[in-house]
Every structure is written in C-alpha cells, then in structure tokens.
Scaffold this motif. Structure first.
Motif, PDB file in Angstrom:
ATOM      1  N   ASN A 132      45.827 110.808   3.679  1.00 37.37           N
ATOM      2  CA  ASN A 132      45.322 110.743   5.032  1.00 37.37           C
ATOM      3  C   ASN A 132      45.019 112.342   5.458  1.00 37.37           C
ATOM      4  OD1 ASN A 132      45.210 107.864   5.403  1.00 37.37           O
ATOM      5  ND2 ASN A 132      47.558 107.823   5.774  1.00 37.37           N
ATOM      6  N   ASN A 133      45.023 113.144   4.494  1.00 37.02           N
ATOM      7  CA  ASN A 133      44.936 114.651   4.700  1.00 37.02           C
ATOM      8  C   ASN A 133      45.801 115.124   5.787  1.00 37.02           C
ATOM      9  OD1 ASN A 133      43.604 116.904   3.950  1.00 37.02           O
ATOM     10  ND2 ASN A 133      42.310 116.651   5.858  1.00 37.02           N
ATOM     11  N   GLU A 134      47.019 114.445   5.937  1.00 40.35           N
ATOM     12  CA  GLU A 134      48.145 115.052   6.851  1.00 40.35           C
ATOM     13  C   GLU A 134      48.721 116.286   6.320  1.00 40.35           C
ATOM     14  OE1 GLU A 134      52.009 113.343   9.037  1.00 40.35           O
ATOM     15  OE2 GLU A 134      51.035 112.000   7.343  1.00 40.35           O
ATOM     16  N   TYR A 135      48.917 116.286   5.087  1.00 38.02           N
ATOM     17  CA  TYR A 135      49.547 117.480   4.263  1.00 38.02           C
ATOM     18  C   TYR A 135      48.676 118.223   3.471  1.00 38.02           C
ATOM     19  CZ  TYR A 135      53.589 114.719   5.827  1.00 38.02           C
ATOM     20  OH  TYR A 135      54.526 113.891   6.686  1.00 38.02           O
ATOM     21  N   LYS A 136      48.625 119.522   3.306  1.00 40.07           N
ATOM     22  CA  LYS A 136      48.168 120.059   2.371  1.00 40.07           C
ATOM     23  C   LYS A 136      48.785 120.600   1.113  1.00 40.07           C
ATOM     24  CE  LYS A 136      45.301 124.265   1.783  1.00 40.07           C
ATOM     25  NZ  LYS A 136      44.624 125.603   2.091  1.00 40.07           N
TER      26      LYS A 136
END
Length: 114
Positions: A90-94
């Motif tokens: 979900n692109n919450e973390y890199k």
C-alpha cells in the motif's frame, strides 16, 4: 562485508542524527541457529525476510524506512522479496537496498528531508 557496512551505517546515523536515537534499529533475523533456538524465535514472532534495519520516523510520504543491507553483489532472498511485497503493497513504507555507506547516507538524508 555486509556486517561491516551495516555497522558503519549505524555509527554514521548515530552521529548524524542523535535526536533520533533509538528510532533506527537492527532486526536480528539472520545467522545460523540450532533447531531449538529457531523454533523459539519463530514462536516469539520472528518473520523470515524482515529488513535488516528499520527507521521508525515518518516523512511526508511514508510511515517508516525499511533498509536491507547487501554487498555489491548480494541479492535478496525470496523471503526478503516476499516480505517487501507484503509490507509495501500500500506504499505505506519505503523499502530500500543499501550496498554501501554512501548509499545509506544518501537514502537516509533524502528520506528525512521529505
């Protein structure tokens, strides 16, 4: 060599960002273990493939920075790819792979300046 690079990165981070002490930490998932120790760790919640370092600091785009350390020729294991895919869906973390102290400095500075 991966150990040496990671140690240098952690030292640099501690000197460069003392106000973030405790926010960057290692996840000791690797290493050889006997079957009993491995079973205990799995029961305690160890998850295969988790990144080597985690920086718990949000920026304008992500909730945390997940750092996998590799040598110049090192490759992600399948469990690492699976964990990256699951956690970052979900692109919450890199999630990044760093192969040197210079990679680490650039990525961390860029992340913290967003």
């Amino acid at each position: 060599e991966e150990h040496r690079i990671q140690c240098a990165c952690v030292r640099w981070f501690s000197l460069q960002y003392p106000r973030l002490h405790g926010r960057l930490f290692a996840v000791p998932n690797g290493g050889r273990r006997d079957a009993t120790t491995a079973a205990k760790l799995k029961a305690e919640g160890v998850v295969a493939g988790v990144a080597d370092l985690i920086l718990l600091k949000k920026n304008s785009e992500h909730a945390a920075l997940l750092i996998e350390m590799k040598t110049r020729t090192g490759r992600q294991r399948d469990t690492q790819k699976e964990w990256e895919s699951t956690v970052c869906e979900n692109n919450e973390y890199k999630y990044i792979i760093c192969r040197s102290l210079d990679d680490f400095k650039r990525e961390v500075d860029d992340y913290l300046n967003k």
